[in-house]
Design a protein around this motif. Structure first.
Motif, short mmCIF file in Angstrom:
data_model
loop_
_atom_site.label_atom_id
_atom_site.label_comp_id
_atom_site.label_asym_id
_atom_site.label_seq_id
_atom_site.Cartn_x
_atom_site.Cartn_y
_atom_site.Cartn_z
N ASN A 1 0.81 -1.23 0.00
CA ASN A 1 0.00 0.00 0.00
C ASN A 1 0.84 1.29 0.00
OD1 ASN A 1 0.77 -0.44 2.67
ND2 ASN A 1 -1.02 0.62 3.48
N PHE A 2 2.07 1.21 0.51
CA PHE A 2 3.03 2.31 0.35
C PHE A 2 4.30 1.67 -0.22
CE2 PHE A 2 0.14 4.37 3.26
CZ PHE A 2 0.15 5.69 2.84
N PRO A 3 4.28 1.38 -1.54
CA PRO A 3 5.30 0.48 -2.09
C PRO A 3 6.69 1.09 -2.21
CG PRO A 3 3.84 1.25 -3.81
CD PRO A 3 3.26 1.75 -2.53
N ALA B 1 11.48 2.59 1.91
CA ALA B 1 12.50 3.63 2.16
C ALA B 1 12.65 3.88 3.65
CB ALA B 1 12.13 4.93 1.43
N TRP B 2 11.52 3.92 4.39
CA TRP B 2 11.67 4.29 5.79
C TRP B 2 12.16 3.15 6.67
CZ3 TRP B 2 5.95 5.97 6.17
CH2 TRP B 2 5.17 5.08 6.92
N LYS B 3 12.22 1.93 6.11
CA LYS B 3 12.87 0.85 6.84
C LYS B 3 14.33 0.69 6.37
CE LYS B 3 8.60 -1.93 7.36
NZ LYS B 3 8.32 -1.83 8.79
N CYS C 1 -2.99 1.80 6.78
CA CYS C 1 -3.23 1.37 8.16
C CYS C 1 -3.62 2.58 9.01
CB CYS C 1 -2.03 0.65 8.73
SG CYS C 1 -0.55 1.63 8.73
N THR C 2 -3.36 3.78 8.51
CA THR C 2 -3.73 5.01 9.21
C THR C 2 -5.06 5.59 8.73
OG1 THR C 2 -2.36 6.08 7.56
CG2 THR C 2 -1.38 5.81 9.76
N ALA C 3 -5.76 4.89 7.84
CA ALA C 3 -7.00 5.44 7.27
C ALA C 3 -8.07 5.62 8.35
CB ALA C 3 -7.53 4.50 6.19
N THR D 1 -6.45 11.38 10.05
CA THR D 1 -5.67 10.38 10.80
C THR D 1 -4.44 9.89 10.03
OG1 THR D 1 -7.11 8.62 9.94
CG2 THR D 1 -7.61 9.46 12.15
N ALA D 2 -4.47 9.97 8.70
CA ALA D 2 -3.35 9.44 7.92
C ALA D 2 -2.27 10.49 7.75
CB ALA D 2 -3.84 8.96 6.57
N GLY D 3 -1.12 10.04 7.30
CA GLY D 3 0.01 10.93 7.05
C GLY D 3 1.08 10.73 8.10
N ALA D 4 2.34 10.89 7.68
CA ALA D 4 3.46 10.68 8.61
C ALA D 4 4.65 11.47 8.12
CB ALA D 4 3.80 9.19 8.67
N GLU D 5 5.14 12.38 8.93
CA GLU D 5 6.34 13.12 8.53
C GLU D 5 7.57 12.27 8.86
OE1 GLU D 5 6.50 17.33 9.06
OE2 GLU D 5 4.35 17.47 9.43
N PRO E 1 8.65 10.08 15.24
CA PRO E 1 8.35 8.65 15.40
C PRO E 1 6.98 8.30 14.84
CG PRO E 1 9.13 9.59 17.47
CD PRO E 1 8.90 10.74 16.54
N PHE E 2 6.89 7.08 14.30
CA PHE E 2 5.63 6.58 13.75
C PHE E 2 5.39 5.18 14.32
CE2 PHE E 2 3.23 3.97 10.84
CZ PHE E 2 2.17 4.79 10.49
N GLY E 3 4.18 4.97 14.84
CA GLY E 3 3.82 3.63 15.33
C GLY E 3 2.61 3.71 16.23
C1 UN1 Z 1 0.60 7.40 6.04
O1 UN1 Z 1 -0.45 7.46 6.68
O2 UN1 Z 1 0.91 8.27 5.24
O3 UN1 Z 1 0.87 0.75 6.02
C2 UN1 Z 1 1.55 6.28 6.24
C3 UN1 Z 1 0.43 1.86 6.36
C4 UN1 Z 1 1.22 2.66 7.37
C5 UN1 Z 1 1.82 3.87 6.77
C6 UN1 Z 1 0.89 5.03 6.73
N1 UN1 Z 1 2.27 1.82 7.93
O4 UN1 Z 1 -0.60 2.28 5.88
#
Ligand code: UN1
Length: 494
Positions: A160-162, A167-169, A292-294, A451-455, A459-461
């Protein structure tokens, strides 16, 4: 490598092992098809197995001997160069992303741009301090810590974020001196190839990053079970995450999981309704709801629930669903027919069980959509807080409105799910916003935004079932991709 996103050309793509593009040892390939048109093959990719995984892990283990001991500044320079290379390719890769994954062209370009920012951020982060200096009980002792790499890391990513999630891992894993075997989702291997190409073209030494494409069973399993793979970072389903918890714990591997969400957006009576509607709809429907943040639950104060729901249904029914490469499309397909049938089936089952469906949830045809995984975005009203619709992640463009009596009930509903990734509140009241930020059980909290989005630099999680108590991105990534050594240095007696 060949293949461009013109909808016709296809190519054959290989694994990247020990610095060379090589076919699967078995010679087998699999097809990747366009989710907007199942008759269109995007490319053929290596259908790898345990033999290819073993070769990739071997190459990563060998490369670690020099990469892990090498200069962090040299690693930063390569990441910086890769960021520049990828930046130059944003228009093509963004288009390929939309073609392969199905999110709109604008989102595909946006995600590729995000991957560039992530590479650039970790080029900078690689140059940050690696430890701390402490006072000692003995004033003569030099006492310090240093964060050292772990070794070979297995990176397993979703479709879903291919490009952004790989990149972020991968960027922090490499920045901090680890080497990587990367297994991307089989629905989006082209984006994985493009990210690896940028890093390879930037001069990454052979074996530092290895790409192995293929199925979860044939590639993912041997990768996560290989005793030389000391750490695994995985984003995907709770089911697979649960299996990984057991297998990683059994062999003592370090594990990082990013799993599902059931993210709420609370809309209070004092909110700016138009602003809330826009963010709730974007949060629920962008990327066809496959984040996953939808946002999947709109928890709305009863005083405004009817008005909100009516406007919501009207706006959602106006969303133009079609080919993501068509600039007029506001929403693309789901990832494949199976996902589209599953989501349409969930909507139908909820409707049959008596939940009030206002719009959507149908497989779409006409306007060139019959060959794609298109489903109309769905809105339900008066959803029961305990129903399946309100509790389970459907991973599609489905939003349920849950009316509540005020803030306390809203937070209670928001928290009573097994997930805890992200949450929003829409209000003009500062005290309400702060109370929400304190009491909500999620790893990410938004006030007056979706709810979605991540700078990339924070930290993200998630809390609870959404993650594994570790965080990705920002400085938090260093905690996962390194281990701490504490050093006491004393001089021998003179
Ligand atoms: C975002 O909300 O922009 O798999 C990133 C996912 C999350 C990443 C969301 N780990 O949807």
């Amino acid at each position: 490598m060949s293949g461009t996103a013109n909808g016709r050309e296809i190519g054959t793509f290989k694994n990247f092992i020990a610095g060379a593009w090589v076919p699967a040892a078995s010679g087998r390939t699999f097809e990747n098809r366009n989710p907007s048109n199942r008759d269109e093959v995007i490319g053929h990719f290596a259908s790898s197995d345990s033999v290819d995984v073993a070769a990739a892990v071997g190459a990563a283990a060998e490369a670690y001997e020099t990469w892990g001991k090498g200069s962090a500044i040299a690693r930063a320079n390569i990441l910086h160069k890769a960021a520049n290379i990828l930046e130059g390719r944003i228009p093509e890769i963004g288009r390929e992303l939309a073609w392969e994954e199905g999110k709109t062209l604008k989102e595909g370009i946006g995600e590729t741009t995000r991957a560039v920012q992530i590479l650039r951020y970790y080029a900078g982060e690689a140059q940050q301090p690696t430890g701390e200096h402490y006072p000692s009980m003995n004033p003569a002792t030099l006492l310090y810590t240093v964060r050292e790499p772990l070794g070979v890391c297995g990176i397993v990513t979703p479709w879903n974020f291919p490009i952004a999630i790989p990149a972020w891992k991968i960027a922090p894993a490499l920045a901090f001196g680890n080497t990587v075997v990367f297994k991307p989702a089989s629905a989006t291997p082209l984006c994985a190839v493009r990210l690896v190409e940028a890093l390879a073209d930037a001069g990454l030494p052979a074996g530092v990053l290895n790409l192995v494409t293929g199925s979860a069973g044939a590639v993912g399993d041997p990768l996560v079970q290989d005793s030389r793979v000391v750490a695994i970072s995985f984003t995907g389903s709770n089911e697979v995450g649960g299996e990984l918890r057991k297998s990683a714990a059994a062999r003592g591997a370090k594990l990082q999981l990013e799993l599902g969400g059931k993210n709420p957006a609370i809309v209070l009576a004092d909110a700016d309704m138009n602003h809330a509607l826009m963010h709730v709809i974007n949060g629920a429907m962008m990327s066809t709801g496959q984040k996953c943040t939808a946002t999947s639950r709109a928890i709305v104060d009863r005083h405004v629930a009817d008005e909100f729901t009516e406007k919501l249904a009207a706006r959602v029914s106006a969303i133009r669903v079609g080919d993501p490469l068509d600039p007029d499309s506001m929403m693309g397909p789901l990832i494949d027919d199976r996902a589209a049938d599953r989501v349409a089936g969930e909507v139908e089952a909820a409707r049959k069980s008596g939940v009030q469906l206002l719009f959507g949830g149908e497989r779409l045809s006409g306007e060139d959509r019959e060959r794609g995984a298109f489903v109309s975005p769905a809105v339900f009203a008066n959803v029961d807080r305990n129903s399946r619709l309100a509790q389970e992640e459907l991973f599609g463009p489905v939003l349920g409105v849950i009316p509540v009596d005020g803030l306390d009930e809203a937070i209670d509903v928001a928290n009573k799910v097994r997930f805890g990734l992200s949450a929003s509140i829409f209000t003009r009241d500062l005290a309400t916003a702060l109370t929400f930020a304190q009491r909500i059980e999620t790893g990410i909290v938004h006030v007056n935004s979706e709810t979605a989005g991540a700078e990339p630099h924070v930290p993200f999680g998630g809390y609870k079932g959404s993650s594994s108590y570790s965080r990705e991105q920002g400085k938090a990534a260093r905690e996962f991709f390194t281990q701490t050594k504490t050093v006491y240095i004393d001089l021998p007696p003179a």
